[in-house]
Design an enzyme around this catalytic site. Structure first.
Site, PDB file in Angstrom:
ATOM      1  N   SER A  63      53.592  79.737  25.250  1.00 41.91           N
ATOM      2  CA  SER A  63      53.650  81.094  25.011  1.00 41.91           C
ATOM      3  C   SER A  63      52.292  82.219  25.340  1.00 41.91           C
ATOM      4  O   SER A  63      51.297  81.333  24.823  1.00 41.91           O
ATOM      5  CB  SER A  63      53.872  81.149  23.400  1.00 41.91           C
ATOM      6  OG  SER A  63      53.806  81.595  23.150  1.00 41.91           O
ATOM      7  N   TYR A 118      51.836  78.003  14.654  1.00 42.70           N
ATOM      8  CA  TYR A 118      52.037  77.796  16.736  1.00 42.70           C
ATOM      9  C   TYR A 118      51.694  77.862  17.339  1.00 42.70           C
ATOM     10  O   TYR A 118      51.813  77.371  18.383  1.00 42.70           O
ATOM     11  CB  TYR A 118      54.021  79.043  16.418  1.00 42.70           C
ATOM     12  CG  TYR A 118      53.870  79.103  17.342  1.00 42.70           C
ATOM     13  CD1 TYR A 118      55.130  78.272  17.627  1.00 42.70           C
ATOM     14  CD2 TYR A 118      54.160  80.128  18.120  1.00 42.70           C
ATOM     15  CE1 TYR A 118      56.158  78.341  18.680  1.00 42.70           C
ATOM     16  CE2 TYR A 118      54.843  80.652  19.243  1.00 42.70           C
ATOM     17  CZ  TYR A 118      55.684  79.307  20.275  1.00 42.70           C
ATOM     18  OH  TYR A 118      56.161  79.772  21.163  1.00 42.70           O
TER      19      TYR A 118
HETATM   20  N1  LIG Z   1      61.900  83.082  22.461  1.00 45.55           N
HETATM   21  C1  LIG Z   1      60.655  82.790  22.460  1.00 45.55           C
HETATM   22  O1  LIG Z   1      60.151  84.346  22.142  1.00 45.55           O
HETATM   23  C2  LIG Z   1      59.774  82.489  23.378  1.00 45.55           C
HETATM   24  C3  LIG Z   1      58.415  82.687  23.245  1.00 45.55           C
HETATM   25  C4  LIG Z   1      57.158  82.053  23.928  1.00 45.55           C
HETATM   26  C5  LIG Z   1      57.467  80.632  24.239  1.00 45.55           C
HETATM   27  N2  LIG Z   1      58.691  80.660  23.895  1.00 45.55           N
HETATM   28  C6  LIG Z   1      59.042  79.114  24.271  1.00 45.55           C
HETATM   29  O2  LIG Z   1      60.203  77.942  24.547  1.00 45.55           O
HETATM   30  C7  LIG Z   1      60.621  77.143  24.249  1.00 45.55           C
HETATM   31  C8  LIG Z   1      62.253  77.644  24.377  1.00 45.55           C
HETATM   32  O3  LIG Z   1      62.181  78.080  23.240  1.00 45.55           O
HETATM   33  P1  LIG Z   1      64.073  79.266  23.296  1.00 45.55           P
HETATM   34  O4  LIG Z   1      63.826  81.022  22.315  1.00 45.55           O
HETATM   35  O5  LIG Z   1      65.012  79.208  24.285  1.00 45.55           O
HETATM   36  O6  LIG Z   1      64.433  78.005  22.013  1.00 45.55           O
HETATM   37  P2  LIG Z   1      65.745  77.923  21.371  1.00 45.55           P
HETATM   38  O7  LIG Z   1      65.335  77.786  19.609  1.00 45.55           O
HETATM   39  O8  LIG Z   1      66.587  78.914  21.254  1.00 45.55           O
HETATM   40  O9  LIG Z   1      66.069  76.841  21.736  1.00 45.55           O
HETATM   41  C9  LIG Z   1      65.073  75.232  21.249  1.00 45.55           C
HETATM   42  C10 LIG Z   1      66.062  74.275  21.444  1.00 45.55           C
HETATM   43  O10 LIG Z   1      65.244  72.752  21.894  1.00 45.55           O
HETATM   44  C11 LIG Z   1      65.814  71.881  20.490  1.00 45.55           C
HETATM   45  N3  LIG Z   1      65.661  71.508  19.641  1.00 45.55           N
HETATM   46  C12 LIG Z   1      64.009  71.908  18.844  1.00 45.55           C
HETATM   47  N4  LIG Z   1      63.131  70.713  17.866  1.00 45.55           N
HETATM   48  C13 LIG Z   1      63.695  69.922  18.970  1.00 45.55           C
HETATM   49  C14 LIG Z   1      63.574  67.661  19.144  1.00 45.55           C
HETATM   50  N5  LIG Z   1      63.242  67.998  18.045  1.00 45.55           N
HETATM   51  N6  LIG Z   1      63.959  67.402  19.839  1.00 45.55           N
HETATM   52  C15 LIG Z   1      64.941  68.135  21.216  1.00 45.55           C
HETATM   53  N7  LIG Z   1      65.457  68.814  20.752  1.00 45.55           N
HETATM   54  C16 LIG Z   1      64.824  70.225  20.207  1.00 45.55           C
HETATM   55  C17 LIG Z   1      67.009  72.886  19.749  1.00 45.55           C
HETATM   56  O11 LIG Z   1      67.563  72.745  19.786  1.00 45.55           O
HETATM   57  C18 LIG Z   1      67.219  73.891  20.463  1.00 45.55           C
HETATM   58  O12 LIG Z   1      68.682  74.182  21.681  1.00 45.55           O
HETATM   59  C19 LIG Z   1      60.376  76.878  22.655  1.00 45.55           C
HETATM   60  O13 LIG Z   1      58.662  75.737  22.811  1.00 45.55           O
HETATM   61  C20 LIG Z   1      59.513  78.149  22.507  1.00 45.55           C
HETATM   62  O14 LIG Z   1      57.685  77.459  21.680  1.00 45.55           O
HETATM   63  C21 LIG Z   1      60.097  81.202  23.242  1.00 45.55           C
END
Ligand SMILES: NC(=O)c1ccc[n+]([C@@H]2O[C@H](COP(=O)([O-])OP(=O)(O)OC[C@H]3O[C@@H](n4cnc5c(N)ncnc54)[C@H](O)[C@@H]3O)[C@@H](O)[C@H]2O)c1
Length: 257
Positions: A141, A154
């Site tokens: 991120s 985070y």
């Molecule tokens: N959305 C954003 O703004 C953003 C920005 C930067 C980085 N990210 C990173 O991108 C990645 C995905 O984010 P997203 O926005 O698609 O999230 P999201 O919450 O939409 O999806 C995350 C998925 O991970 C699964 N998950 C959570 N804990 C878990 C576990 N212990 N074991 C297996 N699965 C698990 C959840 O059930 C979900 O399906 C994350 O690592 C997040 O930190 C997101």
């Protein structure tokens, strides 16, 4: 270009948001996709959507924070497919707080999913990648690159993911395993919606607009935009790229001054 025919891709957190977009795109490009998630309903939705579009997806319920579960899930996939060519460490959870008001429990929870989850998936998968090479892509991120307010735990986890990316890239170069990471700014996914609902109840829209405006480009990314970069980095076209982090952030890290 960017075809993944004949490759097996394991995507953690493929039941939602960015992971879902990657599962759909990787399958459309020919990969056999294994979704690992704790959320059966989201993951089954993704799986069904992929299969409906003529792709090939499977779901394994597994928490990446549980090393035993990850080991047996990876063993199952290898016994079904013979190998794993691509591992995308995408699953992650968010948290709001600074060093004073972050509880030890929350700190440990973030560590256990966002950091140990990557360790577990990599340590389980790499032995099966070593004989024919492969690609590991980690989701970090912009929180690993710049100071964000109230993202203490985070940011700690995403900084660790960046460090692990470099370490993995170095150790496994000789096995033809490439490892890179992607650092998105805000992406409009259930991750953001859930975070707004939890932390700003009643003010979700106002906060959404505020968060969208922090990207100089004036909006959040779409999950598909992240998936396209992920596809490139996991494809053979990116064969010269390892040990690199790619911000994909609408100008967030370099143009916000
Ligand atoms: N959305 C954003 O703004 C953003 C920005 C930067 C980085 N990210 C990173 O991108 C990645 C995905 O984010 P997203 O926005 O698609 O999230 P999201 O919450 O939409 O999806 C995350 C998925 O991970 C699964 N998950 C959570 N804990 C878990 C576990 N212990 N074991 C297996 N699965 C698990 C959840 O059930 C979900 O399906 C994350 O690592 C997040 O930190 C997101």
């Amino acid at each position: 270009m960017f075809k993944l025919n004949g490759k097996t891709a394991l995507i953690t957190g493929g039941g939602s948001g960015i992971g879902k977009a990657m599962a759909l795109l990787f399958a459309a490009q020919g990969a056999k996709v294994y979704i690992i998630d704790i959320d059966s309903s989201g993951a089954l939705d993704t799986m069904n959507l992929v299969n409906l579009h003529g792709g090939n997806a499977h779901f394994k319920k597994c928490s990446i924070s549980d090393q035993q579960q990850v080991n047996s899930t990876v063993d199952e996939i290898v016994s079904e497919r013979g190998s794993i060519d691509i591992l995308v460490n995408n699953a992650g959870i968010s948290h709001i707080g600074n060093a004073e008001n972050t509880s030890t429990e929350d700190f440990d929870r973030l560590l256990s999913v966002n950091v140990k989850g990557v360790f577990h998936a990599v340590s389980a998968t790499v032995p099966f990648m070593k004989n024919k090479g492969g690609v590991i892509l980690n989701m970090t991120s912009v929180a690993s690159l710049v100071g964000l307010p109230d993202r203490f735990a985070y940011s700690m986890t995403k900084g660790a993911v960046l460090g692990m990316t470099l370490s993995i890239a170095k150790d496994y170069l000789k096995y033809n395993i490439r490892c890179n990471s992607i650092s998105p700014a805000r992406v409009h996914t259930p991750f953001v919606d859930g975070f707004l609902a939890k932390n700003y109840p009643g003010n979700e829209q106002e906060m959404f607009n505020k968060l969208a405006a922090t990207q100089p480009i004036g909006r959040m990314a779409k999950p598909e935009e992240i998936a396209h970069l992920a596809l490139y980095l996991c494809s053979d076209e990116a064969s010269f790229i390892t040990g690199s982090d790619y911000p994909i952030d609408g100008g967030f890290t370099r143009l916000n001054n």
